[in-house]
Design an enzyme around this catalytic site. Structure first.
Site, PDB file in Angstrom:
ATOM      1  N   ASN A   9       0.816  -1.022  -0.137  1.00 30.10           N
ATOM      2  CA  ASN A   9       0.037   0.160   0.002  1.00 30.10           C
ATOM      3  C   ASN A   9       0.838   1.137   0.029  1.00 30.10           C
ATOM      4  O   ASN A   9       1.618   1.757   1.119  1.00 30.10           O
ATOM      5  CB  ASN A   9      -1.018  -0.141   1.255  1.00 30.10           C
ATOM      6  CG  ASN A   9      -1.755   1.234   1.425  1.00 30.10           C
ATOM      7  OD1 ASN A   9      -1.861   2.020   0.378  1.00 30.10           O
ATOM      8  ND2 ASN A   9      -2.319   1.421   2.712  1.00 30.10           N
ATOM      9  N   TRP A  10       0.846   1.859  -1.010  1.00 30.92           N
ATOM     10  CA  TRP A  10       2.029   3.077  -1.290  1.00 30.92           C
ATOM     11  C   TRP A  10       1.366   4.368  -0.631  1.00 30.92           C
ATOM     12  O   TRP A  10       2.100   5.252  -0.407  1.00 30.92           O
ATOM     13  CB  TRP A  10       2.265   3.302  -2.717  1.00 30.92           C
ATOM     14  CG  TRP A  10       3.188   2.228  -3.515  1.00 30.92           C
ATOM     15  CD1 TRP A  10       3.387   0.969  -2.970  1.00 30.92           C
ATOM     16  CD2 TRP A  10       3.663   2.282  -4.803  1.00 30.92           C
ATOM     17  NE1 TRP A  10       4.256   0.378  -3.689  1.00 30.92           N
ATOM     18  CE2 TRP A  10       4.247   0.840  -4.907  1.00 30.92           C
ATOM     19  CE3 TRP A  10       3.324   2.988  -5.892  1.00 30.92           C
ATOM     20  CZ2 TRP A  10       4.667   0.705  -6.360  1.00 30.92           C
ATOM     21  CZ3 TRP A  10       3.944   2.758  -6.900  1.00 30.92           C
ATOM     22  CH2 TRP A  10       4.821   1.590  -7.218  1.00 30.92           C
ATOM     23  N   LYS A  11       0.075   4.245  -0.375  1.00 30.63           N
ATOM     24  CA  LYS A  11      -0.621   5.387   0.414  1.00 30.63           C
ATOM     25  C   LYS A  11      -0.196   6.596  -0.533  1.00 30.63           C
ATOM     26  O   LYS A  11      -0.277   6.410  -1.852  1.00 30.63           O
ATOM     27  CB  LYS A  11       0.035   5.568   1.730  1.00 30.63           C
ATOM     28  CG  LYS A  11      -0.339   4.201   2.754  1.00 30.63           C
ATOM     29  CD  LYS A  11       0.089   4.701   3.997  1.00 30.63           C
ATOM     30  CE  LYS A  11      -0.349   3.102   4.778  1.00 30.63           C
ATOM     31  NZ  LYS A  11      -0.120   3.355   6.343  1.00 30.63           N
ATOM     32  N   HIS A  98      -9.511   0.595   5.181  1.00 26.92           N
ATOM     33  CA  HIS A  98      -8.142   1.074   5.959  1.00 26.92           C
ATOM     34  C   HIS A  98      -8.328   2.123   6.901  1.00 26.92           C
ATOM     35  O   HIS A  98      -9.309   2.971   6.820  1.00 26.92           O
ATOM     36  CB  HIS A  98      -7.003   1.703   4.867  1.00 26.92           C
ATOM     37  CG  HIS A  98      -5.823   1.777   5.475  1.00 26.92           C
ATOM     38  ND1 HIS A  98      -5.370   2.708   6.377  1.00 26.92           N
ATOM     39  CD2 HIS A  98      -4.768   0.911   5.158  1.00 26.92           C
ATOM     40  CE1 HIS A  98      -4.313   2.485   6.648  1.00 26.92           C
ATOM     41  NE2 HIS A  98      -3.665   1.402   5.948  1.00 26.92           N
ATOM     42  N   GLU A 100      -7.039   4.675   7.925  1.00 21.80           N
ATOM     43  CA  GLU A 100      -6.680   6.058   7.458  1.00 21.80           C
ATOM     44  C   GLU A 100      -7.935   6.265   6.925  1.00 21.80           C
ATOM     45  O   GLU A 100      -8.232   7.579   7.195  1.00 21.80           O
ATOM     46  CB  GLU A 100      -5.563   6.279   6.906  1.00 21.80           C
ATOM     47  CG  GLU A 100      -4.086   6.162   7.471  1.00 21.80           C
ATOM     48  CD  GLU A 100      -2.941   5.383   6.839  1.00 21.80           C
ATOM     49  OE1 GLU A 100      -2.976   5.495   5.483  1.00 21.80           O
ATOM     50  OE2 GLU A 100      -2.242   4.781   7.364  1.00 21.80           O
ATOM     51  N   GLU A 170      -5.130  -4.817  10.703  1.00 19.75           N
ATOM     52  CA  GLU A 170      -4.067  -3.800  10.799  1.00 19.75           C
ATOM     53  C   GLU A 170      -4.366  -3.002  12.138  1.00 19.75           C
ATOM     54  O   GLU A 170      -5.181  -2.413  12.074  1.00 19.75           O
ATOM     55  CB  GLU A 170      -4.047  -2.825   9.850  1.00 19.75           C
ATOM     56  CG  GLU A 170      -3.735  -3.548   8.280  1.00 19.75           C
ATOM     57  CD  GLU A 170      -3.017  -2.477   7.398  1.00 19.75           C
ATOM     58  OE1 GLU A 170      -2.139  -2.640   6.708  1.00 19.75           O
ATOM     59  OE2 GLU A 170      -3.871  -1.076   7.446  1.00 19.75           O
ATOM     60  N   GLY A 176       2.414   2.434  10.733  1.00 17.78           N
ATOM     61  CA  GLY A 176       3.693   3.469  10.704  1.00 17.78           C
ATOM     62  C   GLY A 176       4.137   4.076  11.917  1.00 17.78           C
ATOM     63  O   GLY A 176       4.985   5.065  11.904  1.00 17.78           O
ATOM     64  N   SER A 216       3.559  -2.098  10.393  1.00 18.75           N
ATOM     65  CA  SER A 216       5.133  -1.921  10.740  1.00 18.75           C
ATOM     66  C   SER A 216       5.615  -3.449  10.354  1.00 18.75           C
ATOM     67  O   SER A 216       6.446  -3.854  10.978  1.00 18.75           O
ATOM     68  CB  SER A 216       5.498  -1.399  12.100  1.00 18.75           C
ATOM     69  OG  SER A 216       5.031  -0.366  12.176  1.00 18.75           O
ATOM     70  N   GLY A 237       2.927  -1.248   4.410  1.00 14.13           N
ATOM     71  CA  GLY A 237       3.092   0.385   3.991  1.00 14.13           C
ATOM     72  C   GLY A 237       4.509   0.850   3.740  1.00 14.13           C
ATOM     73  O   GLY A 237       5.013   0.527   2.452  1.00 14.13           O
ATOM     74  N   GLY A 238       5.170   1.412   4.665  1.00 14.39           N
ATOM     75  CA  GLY A 238       6.274   2.136   4.491  1.00 14.39           C
ATOM     76  C   GLY A 238       7.339   1.060   3.697  1.00 14.39           C
ATOM     77  O   GLY A 238       8.109   1.420   2.644  1.00 14.39           O
TER      78      GLY A 238
HETATM   79  P1  13P Z   1       3.077   0.549   7.580  1.00 11.25           P
HETATM   80  O1  13P Z   1       3.671  -0.720   7.020  1.00 11.25           O
HETATM   81  O2  13P Z   1       3.776   1.675   7.267  1.00 11.25           O
HETATM   82  O3  13P Z   1       3.197   0.528   9.199  1.00 11.25           O
HETATM   83  O4  13P Z   1       1.638   0.677   7.104  1.00 11.25           O
HETATM   84  C1  13P Z   1       0.855  -0.495   7.147  1.00 11.25           C
HETATM   85  C2  13P Z   1      -0.346  -0.008   6.462  1.00 11.25           C
HETATM   86  O5  13P Z   1      -1.126   0.746   6.749  1.00 11.25           O
HETATM   87  C3  13P Z   1      -0.652  -0.917   5.238  1.00 11.25           C
HETATM   88  O6  13P Z   1      -1.798  -0.682   4.760  1.00 11.25           O
END
Ligand code: 13P
Length: 253
Positions: A9-11, A98, A100, A170, A176, A216, A237-238
């Site tokens: 997930n590149w956000k 998600h 977010e 999640e 994050g 993470s 994510g990251g």
């Molecule tokens: P991180 O891997 O950056 O913690 O993000 C997880 C995430 O929200 C994937 O959708």
């Protein structure tokens, strides 16, 4: 179908040149290091980058996914993107629920249930996210909270529709933050989610559901997490923004 699965997930990250470069690196590393049987891999870039990333991916293996869409099929919704449009540019998957989007865009379980139907009707498979906040965990309400997210958001689907869904656990406190759930914490919630699917549907559908961990997750901890019996892979994510890390995670089964 239950399968080993890693989605990035590149956000809201990367420009077009950066996205092309990252995808090119991922495709090259995968060809060199994972030429045979692979987990199902999915890259979820922001909307403006979908076509270009899809072009670089070609038939190389990783599938294309999006991060959001509007609940209506089409029409006068300036600035929005439909599930059908995503399908038409090559998306096979879309992320839904998600934290977010729940938090910043007020997406609640009722809206998610509606969006879920729209996505599936457009031919997309859905990566449906659930997860508790730190306050919910500390109040010992994690299972109640996730049970409610599943019951209200997801379990309106038919048996056949449910087969088009991947669930991602999640925990919000792990997203994050660098604070990963322990493999035991992840396993406990994944097993609970699978039980809930079995109760709402049946044991066969539960055994066939892919359940991902996100929060993470990185190249150092993926193997331990993915070794848990109910953890089928990760939503990253990251670490999905670095080709080396994403490919190392994809090799962690
Ligand atoms: P991180 O891997 O950056 O913690 O993000 C997880 C995430 O929200 C994937 O959708």
């Amino acid at each position: 179908m239950r399968q080993n699965f890693v989605a990035g997930n590149w956000k809201m990250n990367l420009t077009l040149p950066e996205a092309r470069a990252l995808t090119t690196d991922i495709v090259r590393l995968l060809a060199d290091e994972l030429p045979g049987a692979r987990p199902q891999l999915v890259l979820c870039p922001p909307f403006p980058l979908l076509l270009a990333v899809g072009e670089v991916l070609g038939q190389s293996g990783p599938a294309l996914g999006a991060q959001n869409f509007h609940q209506m099929e089409s029409g006068a919704y300036t600035g929005e993107v439909s599930a059908k449009q995503l399908h038409s540019v090559g998306c096979q998957y879309v992320i839904l629920g998600h934290s977010e989007r729940r938090q910043h865009f007020r997406e609640d379980n009722a809206l998610l249930a509606q969006k879920l139907k729209t996505a599936l009707a457009a031919g997309l498979q859905v990566i449906f996210c659930v997860g508790e906040s730190l306050a919910t965990r500390e109040a010992d309400e994690t299972f109640d909270f996730i049970g409610q997210q599943l019951a209200e958001g997801l379990f309106g689907l038919s048996d056949a529709e449910m087969e088009q869904v991947v669930i991602a656990y999640e925990p919000i406190w792990a997203i994050g933050t660098g604070r990963t759930a322990s493999s035991a914490q992840a396993q406990e919630v994944h097993a609970f989610i699978r039980q809930q699917v079995a109760a709402a549907y049946d044991a066969g559908i539960a055994a066939n559901t892919t359940i991902l961990y996100g929060g993470s997750c990185n190249a150092q901890n993926a193997r331990e997490l993915f070794s848990q019996p109910d953890v089928d892979g990760g939503l990253i994510g990251g670490a999905s923004l670095k080709a080396r890390d994403f490919v190392d995670i994809s090799k962690s089964f």
